[in-house]
Design a protein around this motif. Structure first.
Motif: not given
Length: 235
Positions: A139-168
């Protein structure tokens, strides 16, 4: 019925009037309010200042999915309680870590990496759904517009996820793995990046639906199974 505990430090909302205006009942109160509309959800809230941070054995035994939001008190969080939560996740309890809870002791213990990333305040985000067939994306659209947010950026030091469902994608050009799932022991984990305390992210219906979907996805098949360190196999 699914039993959900929503945990929040409840620090910034009490210290800063601007944040209190966004979340007058606290971030935990906001999340609890929309989860309570689901007929098969039973909601409990807990905060940092409660005895054992409100995450006692009794509470966790009665929790199918734990949602955590943390930021300013990461190092002050009890090691004993973090290990307790880790045990329950390994035993099958679901965990949803929101925004800066990536850096919590709980997530570091479960995922085993530094959990560091790049960040800066105040940026526009497009949250792209990159796994549209995943149950959390229902039920989630292709893209969600968030007008203002704190930026989180790569490199994100996590182990390999099972799934990456959303990419900012952020207006400054940075990208981030914003919605990731992991399996640990018998438990399922969902990390979800949007939700800086200064912005009304958790009031957005699409963000709320993602969290509702994540609760259903992370719910255990077997609740609170004992997690043995070594299990003898009998022939």
């Amino acid at each position: 019925m699914l039993r959900i505990t929503v945990w929040n430090e409840y620090k910034h909302e009490r210290e800063y009037e601007a944040i209190r205006r966004v979340y007058p009942e606290g971030i935990h109160g906001c999340i609890a309010s929309f989860l309570e509309k689901e007929e098969d959800f039973v909601i409990r809230t807990a905060t940092f200042d409660m005895p054992e941070h409100g995450l006692t054995d009794e509470v966790l035994k009665e929790t199918d999915v734990l949602i955590i939001w943390s930021h300013g008190l990461q190092e002050e969080f009890s090691d004993i309680v973090a290990e307790r939560v880790q045990h329950y996740v390994l035993a099958g309890m679901g965990l949803i870590a929101l925004h800066s809870a990536h850096f919590s002791k709980i997530m570091k213990k479960l995922l085993g990496t530094s959990m560091t990333l790049k960040w800066k305040h105040g940026d526009r985000e497009k949250l792209w759904c990159t796994a549209p067939t995943h149950p959390i994306a229902a039920g989630i659209p292709e893209v969600i517009e968030i007008p203002e947010e704190e930026m989180y950026g790569e490199f994100f030091d996590i182990p390999k996820p099972d799934d990456v469902i959303f990419t900012g994608w952020f207006a400054g050009g940075q990208v981030f793995r914003s919605g990731c799932t992991f399996s640990r022991g018998y438990g399922k984990i969902f990390y979800f990046q949007p939700g800086h305390e200064e912005y009304p992210i958790y009031h957005m219906p699409q963000i709320q639906q993602i969290i509702i979907n994540a609760v259903r996805f992370c719910a255990p098949v077997k609740v609170n199974r004992a997690y043995p360190e070594c299990e003898e196999v009998k022939s």
